[in-house]
Design a protein around this motif. Structure first.
Motif, short mmCIF file in Angstrom:
data_model
loop_
_atom_site.label_atom_id
_atom_site.label_comp_id
_atom_site.label_asym_id
_atom_site.label_seq_id
_atom_site.Cartn_x
_atom_site.Cartn_y
_atom_site.Cartn_z
N GLY A 155 29.12 56.61 10.74
CA GLY A 155 30.34 55.82 10.73
C GLY A 155 30.19 54.47 11.38
O GLY A 155 31.19 53.78 11.62
N GLY A 156 28.96 54.08 11.70
CA GLY A 156 28.73 52.78 12.31
C GLY A 156 28.94 51.65 11.32
O GLY A 156 29.10 51.87 10.12
N GLY A 157 28.91 50.44 11.85
CA GLY A 157 29.12 49.27 10.99
C GLY A 157 30.05 48.28 11.66
O GLY A 157 30.36 48.40 12.85
N PRO A 158 30.53 47.31 10.93
CA PRO A 158 31.41 46.30 11.53
C PRO A 158 32.74 46.91 11.96
O PRO A 158 33.21 47.88 11.37
CB PRO A 158 31.60 45.28 10.39
CG PRO A 158 31.32 46.05 9.15
CD PRO A 158 30.27 47.05 9.51
N PRO A 159 33.36 46.34 12.99
CA PRO A 159 34.63 46.88 13.46
C PRO A 159 35.75 46.67 12.45
O PRO A 159 35.76 45.70 11.69
CB PRO A 159 34.90 46.10 14.75
CG PRO A 159 34.10 44.84 14.60
CD PRO A 159 32.89 45.20 13.80
N ASP A 160 36.69 47.59 12.48
CA ASP A 160 37.89 47.49 11.64
C ASP A 160 38.91 46.65 12.40
O ASP A 160 39.50 47.11 13.38
CB ASP A 160 38.43 48.90 11.38
CG ASP A 160 39.68 48.92 10.51
OD1 ASP A 160 40.33 47.86 10.38
OD2 ASP A 160 40.03 50.00 10.00
N MET A 161 39.11 45.43 11.97
CA MET A 161 39.99 44.52 12.69
C MET A 161 41.45 44.96 12.64
O MET A 161 42.22 44.66 13.55
CB MET A 161 39.84 43.09 12.16
CG MET A 161 38.48 42.47 12.45
SD MET A 161 38.01 42.59 14.21
CE MET A 161 39.35 41.67 14.99
N ASN A 162 41.84 45.69 11.61
CA ASN A 162 43.21 46.20 11.56
C ASN A 162 43.45 47.20 12.69
O ASN A 162 44.51 47.20 13.32
CB ASN A 162 43.49 46.85 10.22
CG ASN A 162 43.64 45.85 9.10
OD1 ASN A 162 44.09 44.71 9.32
ND2 ASN A 162 43.26 46.23 7.89
N ALA A 163 42.46 48.06 12.94
CA ALA A 163 42.57 49.04 14.03
C ALA A 163 42.61 48.33 15.38
O ALA A 163 43.39 48.70 16.27
CB ALA A 163 41.40 50.02 13.98
N ILE A 164 41.80 47.30 15.53
CA ILE A 164 41.77 46.55 16.79
C ILE A 164 43.10 45.85 17.02
O ILE A 164 43.65 45.86 18.13
CB ILE A 164 40.60 45.55 16.78
CG1 ILE A 164 39.28 46.32 16.88
CG2 ILE A 164 40.73 44.55 17.92
CD1 ILE A 164 38.05 45.45 16.74
N ARG A 165 43.64 45.25 15.98
CA ARG A 165 44.94 44.57 16.12
C ARG A 165 46.04 45.56 16.48
O ARG A 165 46.91 45.25 17.31
CB ARG A 165 45.29 43.81 14.83
CG ARG A 165 44.57 42.47 14.69
CD ARG A 165 45.13 41.65 13.55
NE ARG A 165 44.75 42.22 12.25
CZ ARG A 165 43.64 41.87 11.59
NH1 ARG A 165 42.81 40.99 12.10
NH2 ARG A 165 43.37 42.42 10.41
N ALA A 166 46.03 46.73 15.88
CA ALA A 166 47.03 47.75 16.19
C ALA A 166 46.93 48.16 17.66
O ALA A 166 47.95 48.28 18.36
CB ALA A 166 46.85 48.96 15.29
N ALA A 167 45.71 48.36 18.14
CA ALA A 167 45.52 48.76 19.54
C ALA A 167 45.99 47.67 20.49
O ALA A 167 46.61 47.95 21.52
CB ALA A 167 44.05 49.10 19.79
N ARG A 168 45.70 46.42 20.16
CA ARG A 168 46.13 45.31 21.02
C ARG A 168 47.64 45.18 21.05
O ARG A 168 48.22 44.76 22.07
CB ARG A 168 45.51 44.01 20.52
CG ARG A 168 44.02 43.88 20.81
CD ARG A 168 43.44 42.66 20.12
NE ARG A 168 42.05 42.42 20.50
CZ ARG A 168 41.22 41.60 19.87
NH1 ARG A 168 41.66 40.94 18.79
NH2 ARG A 168 39.99 41.43 20.28
N THR A 169 48.29 45.52 19.97
CA THR A 169 49.76 45.54 19.95
C THR A 169 50.29 46.69 20.78
O THR A 169 51.21 46.53 21.60
CB THR A 169 50.28 45.65 18.51
OG1 THR A 169 49.87 44.51 17.76
CG2 THR A 169 51.80 45.75 18.48
N ASN A 170 49.69 47.87 20.62
CA ASN A 170 50.17 49.07 21.32
C ASN A 170 50.00 48.98 22.83
O ASN A 170 50.83 49.52 23.58
CB ASN A 170 49.43 50.30 20.80
CG ASN A 170 49.78 50.64 19.36
OD1 ASN A 170 50.83 50.24 18.86
ND2 ASN A 170 48.90 51.37 18.69
N VAL A 171 48.94 48.34 23.29
CA VAL A 171 48.69 48.31 24.72
C VAL A 171 49.83 47.60 25.46
O VAL A 171 50.09 47.89 26.63
CB VAL A 171 47.32 47.67 25.05
CG1 VAL A 171 47.36 46.16 24.86
CG2 VAL A 171 46.89 48.02 26.47
#
Length: 230
Positions: free
Chosen positions: A129-145
């Motif tokens: 499952g490696g590879g480039p990061p999923d920016m949608n997941a990162i954006r969601a986490a940054r919103t949730n925090v």
């Protein structure tokens, strides 16, 4: 002493490391990359997840919440006034409620995404499952925090520590998760001074030193990560 199977940026593993340090216990740390699915590790914990505490007696204690309860039952009484799970039933309920909030909810909405996308994927093969990061997941986490940070600020504005008058498992769980996010520079500390001041108190404890020394190869932490007065 016991062995602790952990991954340095598994937030739930960090929580257990903080507990052990607060109790004055020094386990042998064994780094385990859960995505490798090692047969030897799966024999210890078929779920294949970290953290796992392995006592010298051979007792296997899997999972952060279970380890926390186990350590309180086996070592808590000897801590006297420094016990991390309150003795009164009402206090224990509140600590356990907040444990679920951070070990499950915060992990599922923030830490799990950020650590997986920004750190773990760097070490995984494409098959894993490696590879480039999923920016949608990162954006969601940054919103949730952001709302988690506000909730911490709300609690600490009304209490000395998150669950009440004394440091507890709740503080260690919250700080462990925030420490991973903070390493990545994704905590908007400027948005809540109360939360930031509380984290500075926890971060300044001797038990936190080993966490602040952790590094990801090729990925330095945010500039303020190890700064106790940030």
């Amino acid at each position: 002493m016991a062995n602790l199977y952990h991954f340095p940026f598994c937030a739930n593993s960090r929580f257990v490391r903080l507990i052990l340090a607060e109790m004055g216990l020094e386990p042998t740390l064994i780094e385990e990359r859960a995505w490798d699915r090692r047969d030897e590790f799966l024999l210890i914990n078929p779920a294949g997840t970290t953290p796992v505490l392995l006592e010298q007696s051979g007792t296997v204690v899997p999972g952060a919440g279970i380890i926390a309860e186990y350590l309180d039952e086996t070592r808590g009484l000897g801590l006297s006034g420094r016990r991390l799970l309150p003795e009164d039933p009402t206090g224990r309920v509140e600590v356990r409620r907040l444990l679920d909030w951070f070990l499950v909810k915060f992990e599922g909405e923030v830490t799990g995404y950020l650590v997986a996308e920004k750190i773990a994927k760097r070490f995984m093969s494409a098959h894993q499952g490696g590879g480039p990061p999923d920016m949608n997941a990162i954006r969601a986490a940054r919103t949730n925090v952001r709302y988690h940070l506000k909730y911490i600020g709300y609690l600490i504005a009304r209490r000395r520590w998150l669950a009440g008058d004394d440091l507890s498992y709740a503080d260690l769980a919250a700080a462990a998760h925030l420490s991973c996010v903070d390493y990545l520079g994704d905590v908007p500390w400027e948005e809540d001074e109360m939360a930031r001041n509380w984290y500075a108190r926890v971060k300044s404890r001797p038990s936190f030193r080993s966490l602040l020394a952790d590094r990801v190869a090729g990925m330095p932490p945010a500039a303020h990560y190890a700064d106790l007065d940030f």
